[in-house]
Design a protein around this motif. Structure first.
Motif, PDB file in Angstrom:
ATOM      1  N   ALA A 245       0.832  -1.208   0.000  1.00 47.34           N
ATOM      2  CA  ALA A 245       0.000   0.000   0.000  1.00 47.34           C
ATOM      3  C   ALA A 245       0.864   1.253   0.000  1.00 47.34           C
ATOM      4  O   ALA A 245       0.349   2.362  -0.124  1.00 47.34           O
TER       5      ALA A 245
ATOM      6  N   ASP B 110      -4.819   1.879  -1.703  1.00 47.68           N
ATOM      7  CA  ASP B 110      -4.962   1.996  -0.261  1.00 47.68           C
ATOM      8  C   ASP B 110      -4.800   0.609   0.354  1.00 47.68           C
ATOM      9  O   ASP B 110      -4.624  -0.391  -0.350  1.00 47.68           O
TER      10      ASP B 110
ATOM     11  N   SER C  13      -3.135   8.748   7.804  1.00 46.43           N
ATOM     12  CA  SER C  13      -3.140   7.465   7.106  1.00 46.43           C
ATOM     13  C   SER C  13      -2.838   6.289   8.016  1.00 46.43           C
ATOM     14  O   SER C  13      -2.896   5.142   7.584  1.00 46.43           O
TER      15      SER C  13
END
Length: 416
Positions: free
Chosen positions: A24, A203, A336
């Protein structure tokens, strides 16, 4: 750090095939001073074994002076870059300058500046320092050789010419990195696989979905809820790496009152429920401790590691001792990172029980770095430090969270 891959019972390694890795995290450059999958393109003078003892790699032998100010490496003859150019001591001297002045990695840059390099002949390179460097091999473990012509070419950002087990086939930022086996790698018989494909997902959930669909063979650092879910599935096998040297860290703005008060800092330490973090947020992949070092480190001290147990009553009394009440501060984290977000909510609740209002503020990576590295906050930051598995002085020098002169908390102390 943890990885998952489908469980395959193979008694002995087999040659051939392609290893497909899901990630990711985007690959931002191909420079030898970075890590991750790009590291497979390059090679170094020595390589640590699992006991952190240097073993021959591109150097066949070395000699360290008695005062640890100089080390002389004898290079394996006949080694080449992926384009066929011979590797000589001049390439190592050039690479030292490159690491010192153009590194993408603080660890490489700080320690590269320790040395000057001399090349008395093409198979001998000498690194010299003005002062003793007994921890020098912590640098050489990450010090890859580069080809000057490739690095300084107009298309250098899209090219890579290393000496490692794999060579570049194709790189498309934000999408994939394709590598193939280097036929003239110094370690005959290695690598076992013919190619590596790194597939970059948009993601974490996209990475997980691709992995479960069978489009990738390995998934690096999946979200912890998915880690916990998949590790119980017999189709998959979990690898836990306990030697990464990565440590979850909290820093305080100690250059701003009341965090310049030691009792206040201690109160915030006693308010951390480390065991709850391990049991819930980390899904058992972490261990608790007030020190960054693992138990096998010479800096480890069991008593100090357990000094700050979770004790809200003690935390509250320390704030009262410091005459601090109705304190409001911020918690700076990267948006994140789901684990940091979960932990911050637990911490926010516990601090509220001792009269502290903590505002959680998430930022993108670049903004977070600017705020934290320049201490543009009031309160605390969540992040991490690295290299705790190496020599203790390396942890101090190369982790921004602990650096004595340039840390992310604004801490200054002559004794430290």
């Amino acid at each position: 750090y943890y990885r998952l891959r489908p469980t395959i019972a193979i008694p002995q390694p087999k040659n051939g095939g392609t290893l497909r890795i899901g990630s990711a995290a985007d690959i931002t450059n191909l420079d030898a001073t970075t890590g991750g999958s790009v590291f497979q393109i390059y090679d170094r003078l020595i390589a640590y074994n699992d006991k952190l003892q240097p073993q021959p790699a591109m150097a066949e032998s070395w000699d360290v002076s008695s005062d640890a100010k100089q080390v002389t490496f004898k290079l394996r003859p006949g080694l080449t870059f992926h384009n066929g150019k011979e590797v000589t001591s001049a390439d190592w001297a050039y690479s030292l300058d490159r690491f010192a002045n153009h590194s993408y990695n603080q660890h490489n840059s700080v320690q590269a500046k320790w040395f000057t390099a001399e090349a008395p002949d093409k198979n001998t390179v000498v690194f010299k320092s003005d002062v003793s460097r007994p921890t020098m091999f912590d640098f050489f473990e990450y010090f890859n050789v580069m080809d000057k012509v490739t690095v300084e070419a107009p298309d250098a950002k899209s090219k890579a010419n290393g000496t490692g087990p794999f060579q570049l086939v194709e790189w498309l930022p934000g999408d994939h990195l394709f590598l193939k086996k280097h036929p003239n790698y110094r370690n005959k018989g290695l690598p076992h696989v013919d190619a590596i494909e790194v597939h970059v997902a948009k993601d974490f959930q996209g990475m997980v979905a691709t992995f479960e669909a069978g489009a990738t063979d390995v998934m690096a650092t999946p979200p912890l809820p998915d880690f916990a879910r998949l590790k119980g599935d017999p189709k998959y096998h979990v690898f836990l790496n306990n030697d990464t040297g990565n440590v979850n860290t909290i820093g305080l703005s100690v250059n701003k009152p009341p965090f310049d008060n030691l009792d206040v800092r201690a109160a915030f330490n006693y308010a951390i429920d480390r065991q709850r973090y391990v049991n819930t947020v980390s899904q058992g992949t972490a261990v608790t401790g007030a020190l960054p070092w693992p138990a096998n480190s010479p800096a480890f001290d069991a008593a100090k590691n357990n000094e700050f147990t979770f004790d809200l009553d003690k935390a509250k009394s320390l704030l009262q001792k410091a005459n601090v009440s109705n304190l409001e501060c911020d918690c700076i984290l990267q948006s994140s990172n789901p684990e940091e977000s979960q932990f911050s909510q637990i911490y926010q609740s516990d601090l509220g029980k001792i009269g502290v209002k903590m505002n959680i503020k998430g930022y993108d990576g670049a903004t977070w770095l600017d705020i934290v590295n320049n201490v543009k906050f009031f309160g605390l930051w969540l992040g991490g430090i690295a290299y705790a598995q190496l020599e203790p002085s390396t942890t101090f020098a190369d982790s921004r969270g602990m650096n004595p002169t340039l840390n992310s908390s604004g801490y200054r102390n002559d004794q430290y």
